[in-house]
Design a protein around this motif. Structure first.
Motif, short mmCIF file in Angstrom:
data_model
loop_
_atom_site.label_atom_id
_atom_site.label_comp_id
_atom_site.label_asym_id
_atom_site.label_seq_id
_atom_site.Cartn_x
_atom_site.Cartn_y
_atom_site.Cartn_z
N MET A 378 0.86 -1.18 0.00
CA MET A 378 0.00 0.00 0.00
C MET A 378 0.90 1.23 0.00
N ILE A 379 0.69 2.12 -0.97
CA ILE A 379 1.52 3.31 -1.13
C ILE A 379 0.65 4.55 -0.93
N ILE A 380 1.09 5.42 -0.02
CA ILE A 380 0.40 6.69 0.22
C ILE A 380 1.36 7.81 -0.17
N SER A 381 1.02 8.54 -1.23
CA SER A 381 1.86 9.65 -1.69
C SER A 381 1.46 10.94 -0.96
N ASN A 382 2.43 11.81 -0.81
CA ASN A 382 2.19 13.12 -0.21
C ASN A 382 1.49 12.98 1.15
N VAL A 383 2.17 12.35 2.06
CA VAL A 383 1.62 12.08 3.40
C VAL A 383 1.31 13.39 4.12
N SER A 384 0.17 13.41 4.82
CA SER A 384 -0.22 14.55 5.63
C SER A 384 -0.50 14.09 7.06
N LYS A 385 -0.80 15.04 7.92
CA LYS A 385 -1.05 14.73 9.32
C LYS A 385 -2.25 13.80 9.49
N SER A 386 -3.19 13.84 8.55
CA SER A 386 -4.39 13.00 8.63
C SER A 386 -4.08 11.52 8.47
N HIS A 387 -2.91 11.19 7.94
CA HIS A 387 -2.53 9.79 7.75
C HIS A 387 -1.94 9.16 9.01
N GLU A 388 -1.79 9.92 10.08
CA GLU A 388 -1.27 9.39 11.33
C GLU A 388 -2.30 8.45 11.96
N GLY A 389 -1.84 7.30 12.49
CA GLY A 389 -2.76 6.37 13.12
C GLY A 389 -2.18 4.97 13.24
N PHE A 390 -3.04 4.02 13.65
CA PHE A 390 -2.65 2.62 13.81
C PHE A 390 -2.98 1.85 12.52
N TYR A 391 -1.97 1.15 11.99
CA TYR A 391 -2.13 0.38 10.75
C TYR A 391 -1.88 -1.10 11.02
N TYR A 392 -2.59 -1.95 10.26
CA TYR A 392 -2.30 -3.39 10.27
C TYR A 392 -2.83 -3.99 8.97
N CYS A 393 -2.36 -5.20 8.67
CA CYS A 393 -2.80 -5.89 7.47
C CYS A 393 -3.43 -7.22 7.84
N LYS A 394 -4.24 -7.76 6.91
CA LYS A 394 -4.98 -8.99 7.19
C LYS A 394 -5.07 -9.85 5.94
N HIS A 395 -4.69 -11.14 6.10
CA HIS A 395 -4.78 -12.10 5.01
C HIS A 395 -5.89 -13.09 5.36
N PRO A 396 -6.73 -13.46 4.38
CA PRO A 396 -7.88 -14.33 4.70
C PRO A 396 -7.49 -15.70 5.24
N GLU A 397 -6.30 -16.19 4.92
CA GLU A 397 -5.89 -17.52 5.38
C GLU A 397 -4.77 -17.46 6.42
N ARG A 398 -3.84 -16.55 6.25
CA ARG A 398 -2.67 -16.49 7.15
C ARG A 398 -2.94 -15.74 8.45
N GLY A 399 -4.00 -14.92 8.48
CA GLY A 399 -4.29 -14.14 9.67
C GLY A 399 -3.91 -12.68 9.52
N GLU A 400 -3.90 -11.96 10.63
CA GLU A 400 -3.61 -10.53 10.59
C GLU A 400 -2.37 -10.19 11.43
#
Length: 456
Positions: A378-400
């Protein structure tokens, strides 16, 4: 209890027999005497006392009073007898007994009974009540949060069993949990009322804190409280914690390298950590890693127990650049170690420990909401203050993956300000020369006019 009841009934029977003796009599024949005058037989039930504890809620060091109440008709004055844990105790013959202060040794089950002063009667024994006495325990918490930016206000709050009344508090930083070494803060007196407040957090305030409380009369000390970390981050710390591989989440059973780097002397720093178990550990004196050269710390075989906050400490004891590191078996999120600058590009990937290559096609979430699905990165160009936060990813079989906090700094605006100031300073000499020339021209013109007027 049964024998006491039986004795009471025997006494009543004897009194009845004595009262009726001679009421009727037969003297060798059928003649009988007159019936005697009637008498009143009064049988009083033995009263049962009750024991109360005041106050109802109490803790180590409080004043606690036990009271025995006996209510019964015909009884005037009692001598009180107390039991503790079923055993006769002679600690008091009074109706009330006060523990001041109450200690852990006073805890137990208490009951009482009374004997009549100047008489032979006595009461039943009361039901037992339990006096519970808790050890004085200091607990520390933080407000508003433990992760801070430079300049943020923060308050550490210390309480003893939920109350700060009557206690004096001292504040310490944890040097090492294994050695039980705590260092008293030089400004510990600021926490005498239970609160240690920092109006503007600085990088040096990063560390792990504990508190301790005491009273003067009587002299009572609590044990050291639970640990409470404070993590302060800044835009340009004097030293950087370099992590290899360069990410905040890592697999188990792999090698992890950490080092402290600055432009002056990298050998003057050491890597420390605070794990989820609450332990403060030093790389050079622990079993989880080894210090190879300079300030480089190597963990050759990671485990989930290595999850925690890592930072750099100077030889003088100052702490800088805390980084939250998570060790997880399975899916992890590849995210940057350092804060992202506004305007830069943020790239996130979802990795799995047991596939080659480790990249997964997964869904990406921010603060619990799906923001992009089924992608390898996942690529976010031109990051701003609104992009601050908690991120995680999830796979349907492998888990999160676990969650990682992505911090965004406004360094670009600072650079713009510095650029503007630099431009102004660059132009200043030219402005100064211009002003001087204008002033000289003005003076020459005034002098010329004065000379003309004089000649006329």
């Amino acid at each position: 209890m049964y024998s006491e009841e039986r004795q009471s009934l025997s006494d009543v029977t004897l009194m009845v027999k004595e009262s009726l003796a001679g009421s009727t009599a037969e003297r060798g024949g059928s003649r009988t005497s007159n019936i005697s005058d009637a008498v009143t037989l009064t049988v009083s039930e033995r009263p049962k006392p009750t024991v109360t504890i005041k106050p109802d809620r109490h803790a180590f060091g409080d004043t606690v009073t036990l009271r025995c109440d006996i209510y019964g008709e015909g009884f005037t004055s009692w001598r009180y007898n107390w039991y503790k844990d079923g055993l006769v105790s002679v600690f008091s013959e009074l109706q009330e007994h006060t523990f001041s202060p109450v200690t852990e040794s006073d805890a137990g089950k208490y009951s009482c009974y009374g004997t009549e002063r100047g008489g032979s009667r006595y009461s039943h024994r009361s039901d037992a009540v339990t006096l519970r006495v808790s050890d004085p325990k200091a607990e520390v918490r933080v407000s508003p949060q433990k992760w801070l930016r430079e300049g943020d206000p923060v308050t550490l709050i210390c309480e003893v069993n939920g109350s700060s009344t009557g206690w004096t508090f001292s504040w310490y930083t944890v040097v090492s949990d294994y050695s039980g070494h705590y260092q008293l803060l030089s400004d510990s007196s600021r926490g005498a009322g239970g609160n240690y407040t920092v109006s503007s957090a600085a990088l040096k305030h990063t560390g792990v804190y504990v508190c301790r409380a005491e009273t003067d009369t009587p002299v009572i000390y609590t044990t050291f409280s639970n640990t409470q970390p404070l993590w302060v981050t800044g835009v340009s710390p004097p030293v950087s914690l370099i992590i290899s591989p360069s990410r905040t989440q890592h697999f188990t059973s792999v090698s992890l390298s950490l080092s402290c780097k600055d432009q002056r002397n990298s050998d003057g720093w050491r890597v420390r950590r605070y794990t989820d178990s609450g332990q403060v550990e030093d790389c050079s004196s622990s079993l989880w890693s080894s210090q190879t050269r300079g300030s480089t710390c190597t963990n050759s075989y990671t485990s989930t127990a290595d999850t925690g906050v890592y930072w750099c400490q100077s030889e003088s004891g100052e702490n800088y650049h805390p980084v939250n590191i998570t060790v997880h078996s399975g899916v992890i999120l590849e995210s940057p170690v350092h804060p992202v600058t506004e305007g830069d590009t943020l790239t996130l990937r979802c990795l799995y420990q047991f596939t080659t290559p480790p990249n997964l096609r997964a869904d990406f979430y921010k603060d619990g909401s799906l923001i992009q699905n089924q992608t390898t990165e996942m690529i976010i160009s031109n990051v701003s203050k609104s992009h601050e936060g908690f991120y995680y990813c999830k796979h349907p079989e492998r888990g999160e993956s676990p969650k990682s906090w992505i911090s965004v700094t406004g360094e670009i605006s600072q650079i713009s300000v510095l650029h503007t100031l630099s431009s102004v300073l660059t132009v200043c000499p030219y402005l100064l020369v211009t002003v001087v020339l204008i002033f000289k021209c003005y003076r020459m013109r005034v002098t010329s006019v004065e000379e003309e007027e004089t000649s006329v």
